[in-house]
Design a protein around this motif. Structure first.
Motif, PDB file in Angstrom:
ATOM      1  N   VAL A  79       0.838  -1.197   0.000  1.00 34.43           N
ATOM      2  CA  VAL A  79       0.000   0.000   0.000  1.00 34.43           C
ATOM      3  C   VAL A  79       0.880   1.257   0.000  1.00 34.43           C
ATOM      4  CG1 VAL A  79      -1.630   1.361   1.369  1.00 34.43           C
ATOM      5  CG2 VAL A  79      -1.989  -1.103   1.087  1.00 34.43           C
ATOM      6  N   PHE A  80       1.937   1.228   0.785  1.00 38.26           N
ATOM      7  CA  PHE A  80       2.812   2.396   0.886  1.00 38.26           C
ATOM      8  C   PHE A  80       3.605   2.652  -0.396  1.00 38.26           C
ATOM      9  CE2 PHE A  80       1.920   1.960   5.370  1.00 38.26           C
ATOM     10  CZ  PHE A  80       2.019   3.255   5.858  1.00 38.26           C
ATOM     11  N   ILE A  81       3.989   1.609  -1.112  1.00 34.91           N
ATOM     12  CA  ILE A  81       4.838   1.788  -2.297  1.00 34.91           C
ATOM     13  C   ILE A  81       4.045   1.693  -3.602  1.00 34.91           C
ATOM     14  CG2 ILE A  81       6.823   0.857  -1.050  1.00 34.91           C
ATOM     15  CD1 ILE A  81       6.524  -1.696  -2.782  1.00 34.91           C
ATOM     16  N   PHE A  82       2.734   1.680  -3.524  1.00 37.46           N
ATOM     17  CA  PHE A  82       1.894   1.471  -4.700  1.00 37.46           C
ATOM     18  C   PHE A  82       2.258   2.408  -5.855  1.00 37.46           C
ATOM     19  CE2 PHE A  82      -2.131   2.285  -7.055  1.00 37.46           C
ATOM     20  CZ  PHE A  82      -2.338   1.008  -7.547  1.00 37.46           C
ATOM     21  N   ALA A 131       2.712   6.961  -0.364  1.00 39.59           N
ATOM     22  CA  ALA A 131       1.863   6.706   0.806  1.00 39.59           C
ATOM     23  C   ALA A 131       0.861   7.833   1.011  1.00 39.59           C
ATOM     24  CB  ALA A 131       2.739   6.537   2.047  1.00 39.59           C
ATOM     25  N   ARG A 132       1.317   9.075   0.847  1.00 39.95           N
ATOM     26  CA  ARG A 132       0.435  10.231   1.030  1.00 39.95           C
ATOM     27  C   ARG A 132      -0.696  10.205   0.000  1.00 39.95           C
ATOM     28  NH1 ARG A 132       3.881  14.048   0.137  1.00 39.95           N
ATOM     29  NH2 ARG A 132       4.515  14.365   2.310  1.00 39.95           N
ATOM     30  N   GLU A 143      -6.280   9.591  -1.709  1.00 38.08           N
ATOM     31  CA  GLU A 143      -7.226   9.124  -2.718  1.00 38.08           C
ATOM     32  C   GLU A 143      -7.123   7.604  -2.851  1.00 38.08           C
ATOM     33  OE1 GLU A 143      -7.468  11.302  -6.396  1.00 38.08           O
ATOM     34  OE2 GLU A 143      -6.363  12.987  -5.547  1.00 38.08           O
ATOM     35  N   PRO A 144      -7.682   6.875  -1.898  1.00 37.92           N
ATOM     36  CA  PRO A 144      -7.549   5.409  -1.888  1.00 37.92           C
ATOM     37  C   PRO A 144      -8.400   4.693  -2.938  1.00 37.92           C
ATOM     38  CG  PRO A 144      -9.000   6.113  -0.123  1.00 37.92           C
ATOM     39  CD  PRO A 144      -8.450   7.371  -0.738  1.00 37.92           C
ATOM     40  N   ALA A 190      -3.257   6.305 -12.780  1.00 39.75           N
ATOM     41  CA  ALA A 190      -3.828   6.756 -11.502  1.00 39.75           C
ATOM     42  C   ALA A 190      -2.932   7.802 -10.852  1.00 39.75           C
ATOM     43  CB  ALA A 190      -4.015   5.564 -10.565  1.00 39.75           C
ATOM     44  N   TYR A 191      -1.626   7.601 -10.970  1.00 39.68           N
ATOM     45  CA  TYR A 191      -0.676   8.571 -10.411  1.00 39.68           C
ATOM     46  C   TYR A 191      -0.817   9.923 -11.113  1.00 39.68           C
ATOM     47  CZ  TYR A 191       3.720  10.762  -9.035  1.00 39.68           C
ATOM     48  OH  TYR A 191       4.670  11.638  -8.550  1.00 39.68           O
ATOM     49  N   MET A 192      -1.029   9.886 -12.429  1.00 34.30           N
ATOM     50  CA  MET A 192      -1.181  11.122 -13.190  1.00 34.30           C
ATOM     51  C   MET A 192      -2.477  11.845 -12.843  1.00 34.30           C
ATOM     52  SD  MET A 192       1.521  11.471 -15.114  1.00 34.30           S
ATOM     53  CE  MET A 192       1.034  12.629 -16.402  1.00 34.30           C
ATOM     54  N   LYS A 193      -3.447  11.135 -12.274  1.00 35.42           N
ATOM     55  CA  LYS A 193      -4.732  11.738 -11.922  1.00 35.42           C
ATOM     56  C   LYS A 193      -4.598  12.771 -10.799  1.00 35.42           C
ATOM     57  CE  LYS A 193      -7.602   9.352 -14.576  1.00 35.42           C
ATOM     58  NZ  LYS A 193      -8.482   9.972 -15.596  1.00 35.42           N
TER      59      LYS A 193
END
Length: 243
Positions: free
Chosen positions: A149-152, A173-174, A179-180, A233-236
């Motif tokens: 979860v932390f390194i997703f 992680a933040r 935004e889980p 998702a990261y780009m979102k």
């Protein structure tokens, strides 16, 4: 939120040739442990080490083989993550995969590889320490999921924003806790797709051959999509890309 599934699929389909090319290291990464004389098994398109058997029959040669096979497996895994993430970076920045990107693969791969090595080392330590309790499998799985979860987003943060390793983990992680929903969709979609695919190959090819066919299919077609999903998702996090 469902748009992330479509956006990832669109990126995947538009760049299918590059995706397949960049996915070859995934196949190599999961095949390496199978070629080593250590106790392994295949399930759900992945290769796993039988830790119980390893602890009972461990010797210096087997230990060396395990370390070397894990090292090269994670190295190819990191290479594939970086290469496929470049596809999303190029698309979302309205550019192409440039020569500069290709030349930076070594640097990015090294950073992602370090994350995977740290992750694997912690899991191995937890597994060894908890082995006498008889619940090593459950404990290791819980610790592994929490760390995951932390390194997703960490590999995506490294490739897309050129962040340093620990900064990437911190920001990952933040972002997950802020935004889980993307992580939850990723997990649920992964469970459904892997389960349906595995069941299909078992019905068609039987339990023996389906494991190897599923391993190749997952490495070439499924895992790349979920790497693209992570990068998309990261780009979102940029508001303009949420619409």
């Amino acid at each position: 939120m469902p748009s992330i599934i479509y956006d990832s699929l669109e990126t995947y389909a538009e760049n299918i040739k590059l995706v397949l090319l960049f996915s070859i290291p995934f196949v190599i990464a999961f095949a390496i442990p199978l070629l080593a004389p250590v106790p392994t098994y295949i399930t759900m398109g992945s290769t796993f080490l039988r830790t119980a058997s390893t602890f009972v029959n461990i010797n210096m040669f087997n230990l060396a083989v395990i370390v070397v096979s894990v090292f090269f497996s994670l190295l190819f895994l990191s290479l594939a993550f970086v290469a496929i993430s470049f596809i999303v970076k190029a698309k979302r920045t309205y550019g192409k995969i440039t020569r500069a990107m290709i030349e930076s693969i070594e640097n990015y791969t090294g950073k992602v590889f370090l994350i995977f090595i740290i992750y694997s080392a912690i899991l191995i330590i937890v597994n060894i320490v908890s082995y006498p309790t008889g619940y090593a499998g459950a404990i290791t799985s819980i610790v592994g999921f929490v760390m995951f979860v932390f390194i997703f987003y960490a590999p995506s943060a490294i490739v897309i924003d050129n962040k340093k390793v620990f900064r990437a983990i911190k920001d990952s992680a933040r972002l997950v806790f802020r935004e889980p929903q993307y992580l939850i969709i990723w997990l649920l979609l992964g469970i459904v797709v892997l389960t349906v695919s595995d069941l299909f190959f078992i019905i068609v090819f039987g339990t023996v051959y389906s494991r190897y066919i599923m391993l190749i299919f997952s490495s070439l077609f499924l895992l790349p999509y979920f790497v693209i999903f992570q990068a998309e998702a990261y780009m979102k996090r940029f508001p303009i890309l949420k619409h």
